[in-house]
Design a protein around this motif. Structure first.
Motif, PDB file in Angstrom:
ATOM      1  N   UNK A   1       0.226  17.249  -5.479  1.00  0.00           N
ATOM      2  CA  UNK A   1       0.863  15.993  -5.069  1.00  0.00           C
ATOM      3  C   UNK A   1       1.795  16.181  -3.877  1.00  0.00           C
ATOM      4  N   UNK A   2       2.135  17.417  -3.557  1.00  0.00           N
ATOM      5  CA  UNK A   2       3.078  17.668  -2.463  1.00  0.00           C
ATOM      6  C   UNK A   2       2.518  17.166  -1.134  1.00  0.00           C
ATOM      7  N   UNK A   3       3.375  16.518  -0.341  1.00  0.00           N
ATOM      8  CA  UNK A   3       2.952  16.036   0.968  1.00  0.00           C
ATOM      9  C   UNK A   3       3.710  14.792   1.394  1.00  0.00           C
ATOM     10  N   UNK A   4       3.203  14.145   2.452  1.00  0.00           N
ATOM     11  CA  UNK A   4       3.833  12.945   3.001  1.00  0.00           C
ATOM     12  C   UNK A   4       3.120  11.690   2.500  1.00  0.00           C
TER      13      UNK A   4
ATOM     14  N   UNK B   1       0.816  -1.214   0.000  1.00  0.00           N
ATOM     15  CA  UNK B   1       0.000   0.000   0.000  1.00  0.00           C
ATOM     16  C   UNK B   1       0.852   1.267   0.000  1.00  0.00           C
ATOM     17  N   UNK B   2       0.415   2.242  -0.791  1.00  0.00           N
ATOM     18  CA  UNK B   2       0.931   3.612  -0.709  1.00  0.00           C
ATOM     19  C   UNK B   2      -0.266   4.507  -0.388  1.00  0.00           C
ATOM     20  N   UNK B   3      -0.140   5.335   0.648  1.00  0.00           N
ATOM     21  CA  UNK B   3      -1.262   6.162   1.082  1.00  0.00           C
ATOM     22  C   UNK B   3      -0.809   7.574   1.452  1.00  0.00           C
ATOM     23  N   UNK B   4      -1.806   8.483   1.507  1.00  0.00           N
ATOM     24  CA  UNK B   4      -1.624   9.820   2.076  1.00  0.00           C
ATOM     25  C   UNK B   4      -2.755  10.029   3.071  1.00  0.00           C
ATOM     26  N   UNK B   5      -2.412  10.300   4.304  1.00  0.00           N
ATOM     27  CA  UNK B   5      -3.412  10.360   5.373  1.00  0.00           C
ATOM     28  C   UNK B   5      -4.395  11.505   5.217  1.00  0.00           C
ATOM     29  N   UNK B   6      -4.018  12.562   4.478  1.00  0.00           N
ATOM     30  CA  UNK B   6      -4.900  13.732   4.343  1.00  0.00           C
ATOM     31  C   UNK B   6      -5.846  13.628   3.152  1.00  0.00           C
ATOM     32  N   UNK B   7      -5.860  12.483   2.472  1.00  0.00           N
ATOM     33  CA  UNK B   7      -6.762  12.295   1.336  1.00  0.00           C
ATOM     34  C   UNK B   7      -7.923  11.380   1.716  1.00  0.00           C
TER      35      UNK B   7
ATOM     36  N   UNK C   1      -7.763  -0.669  -8.380  1.00  0.00           N
ATOM     37  CA  UNK C   1      -8.008   0.667  -8.920  1.00  0.00           C
ATOM     38  C   UNK C   1      -9.239   1.310  -8.302  1.00  0.00           C
ATOM     39  N   UNK C   2     -10.230   0.502  -7.916  1.00  0.00           N
ATOM     40  CA  UNK C   2     -11.504   1.046  -7.449  1.00  0.00           C
ATOM     41  C   UNK C   2     -11.403   1.788  -6.119  1.00  0.00           C
ATOM     42  N   UNK C   3     -10.326   1.564  -5.351  1.00  0.00           N
ATOM     43  CA  UNK C   3     -10.193   2.270  -4.073  1.00  0.00           C
ATOM     44  C   UNK C   3      -9.159   3.400  -4.138  1.00  0.00           C
ATOM     45  N   UNK C   4      -8.571   3.607  -5.303  1.00  0.00           N
ATOM     46  CA  UNK C   4      -7.539   4.637  -5.464  1.00  0.00           C
ATOM     47  C   UNK C   4      -8.173   6.023  -5.529  1.00  0.00           C
ATOM     48  N   UNK C   5      -7.464   7.018  -4.965  1.00  0.00           N
ATOM     49  CA  UNK C   5      -7.926   8.403  -5.048  1.00  0.00           C
ATOM     50  C   UNK C   5      -7.970   8.827  -6.518  1.00  0.00           C
ATOM     51  N   UNK C   6      -9.050   9.481  -6.953  1.00  0.00           N
ATOM     52  CA  UNK C   6      -9.220   9.816  -8.373  1.00  0.00           C
ATOM     53  C   UNK C   6      -8.065  10.607  -8.976  1.00  0.00           C
ATOM     54  N   UNK C   7      -7.434  11.483  -8.194  1.00  0.00           N
ATOM     55  CA  UNK C   7      -6.378  12.331  -8.748  1.00  0.00           C
ATOM     56  C   UNK C   7      -5.120  11.553  -9.127  1.00  0.00           C
ATOM     57  N   UNK C   8      -5.016  10.299  -8.670  1.00  0.00           N
ATOM     58  CA  UNK C   8      -3.821   9.501  -8.971  1.00  0.00           C
ATOM     59  C   UNK C   8      -4.073   8.420 -10.021  1.00  0.00           C
ATOM     60  N   UNK C   9      -5.284   8.322 -10.517  1.00  0.00           N
ATOM     61  CA  UNK C   9      -5.590   7.274 -11.500  1.00  0.00           C
ATOM     62  C   UNK C   9      -4.772   7.484 -12.770  1.00  0.00           C
ATOM     63  N   UNK C  10      -4.091   6.415 -13.173  1.00  0.00           N
ATOM     64  CA  UNK C  10      -3.263   6.464 -14.369  1.00  0.00           C
ATOM     65  C   UNK C  10      -1.911   7.113 -14.175  1.00  0.00           C
ATOM     66  N   UNK C  11      -1.569   7.488 -12.918  1.00  0.00           N
ATOM     67  CA  UNK C  11      -0.301   8.198 -12.684  1.00  0.00           C
ATOM     68  C   UNK C  11       0.643   7.489 -11.722  1.00  0.00           C
ATOM     69  N   UNK C  12       0.217   6.383 -11.114  1.00  0.00           N
ATOM     70  CA  UNK C  12       1.081   5.688 -10.155  1.00  0.00           C
ATOM     71  C   UNK C  12       1.249   4.230 -10.542  1.00  0.00           C
ATOM     72  N   UNK C  13       2.446   3.696 -10.249  1.00  0.00           N
ATOM     73  CA  UNK C  13       2.730   2.291 -10.543  1.00  0.00           C
ATOM     74  C   UNK C  13       3.922   1.830  -9.722  1.00  0.00           C
TER      75      UNK C  13
END
Length: 241
Positions: free
Chosen positions: A123-126, A68-74, A89-101
């Motif tokens: 995208x800036x953050x922890x 898992x890769x996560x951001x607590x503020x999303x 893919x169905x649980x991924x934050x919409x802003x990252x769809x197609x941009x992470x692998x």
């Protein structure tokens, strides 16, 4: 008699020693693999493709594990989730769809680094990489920046002060930068307030005007800087008599 006593005690000591060593090795093996991220922030420019590092040391094959890769503020907080070799893919934050692998060919070496494409200011953050089965986690901080060279233009004549009015504008900065006017010796000139506009892409445009009087040197510099990302851009103009 002494020889018999030594022989009878020996096996018990050996059994106890083996048990202690086994327990110690078990405890050691349970906690020996740690997730290692990055102690320093990862700095990226808007539009870049970057890698957020995360790996197990010593290496362990994580191919069959949930990663898992996560951001607590999303909400949802998931940036990327791999389970039994398939991305959820169905649980991924919409802003990252197609941009992470992930690098699937490196999972056997315990490498679960995340590739993030087309970096945005948002995208800036922890980020946290996490392996539930091992209960191991590590944080990686991403700093996003953008910089652009300023443009100076002549906007008018100031008859009262016997000088010219210059405008400096710079588009496409992140985070919000600072704008300064300088003479040829590097001294800061008194100028009008900086106007700042944040666009729909989250990038900043800054502009300012200054009146250049005869007493000033002929070379005038507009400097735009952002200390957080250690970026400075300058443009110089020569004003003739």
């Amino acid at each position: 008699m002494q020889k018999m006593n030594r022989l009878s005690i020996g096996p018990e000591l050996r059994t106890t020693s083996v048990l202690v060593v086994h327990l110690l090795l078990t405890q050691f093996n349970r906690g020996q693999s740690k997730l290692i991220g990055s102690s320093q922030p990862i700095v990226a420019t808007v539009g870049d493709d970057i890698i957020l590092p995360c790996r197990l040391e010593p290496a362990v094959d994580v191919t069959a594990m949930t990663l898992e890769w996560t951001r607590s503020n999303l909400n949802p907080r998931f940036v990327f989730v791999l389970r039994t070799g398939r991305e959820l893919v169905n649980i991924k934050h919409p802003s990252y769809k197609g941009r992470t692998s992930l690098f699937t060919d490196k999972l056997r070496q315990g490498n679960i680094s995340l590739k993030l494409s087309k970096v945005k200011p948002a995208d800036e953050g922890k980020y946290q990489c996490f392996i539930p089965k091992l209960n191991e986690a590590s944080l990686v901080r991403l700093v996003v920046g953008a910089a652009a060279s300023p443009v100076i233009s002549l906007t008018g004549i100031d008859g009262d002060k016997g000088g010219v009015v210059l405008q400096c504008e710079s588009k496409g900065w992140y985070p919000e930068p600072e704008l300064l006017w300088l003479d040829a010796e590097g001294k800061i000139l008194s100028a009008g307030p900086t106007e700042t506009v944040r666009g729909p892409d989250d990038l900043y445009t800054v502009s300012s005007r200054v009146t250049v009087e005869k007493r000033h040197s002929n070379n005038i510099i507009c400097r735009v800087q952002q200390r957080n990302i250690n970026q400075i851009r300058e443009t110089q103009i020569h004003i003739s008599g």
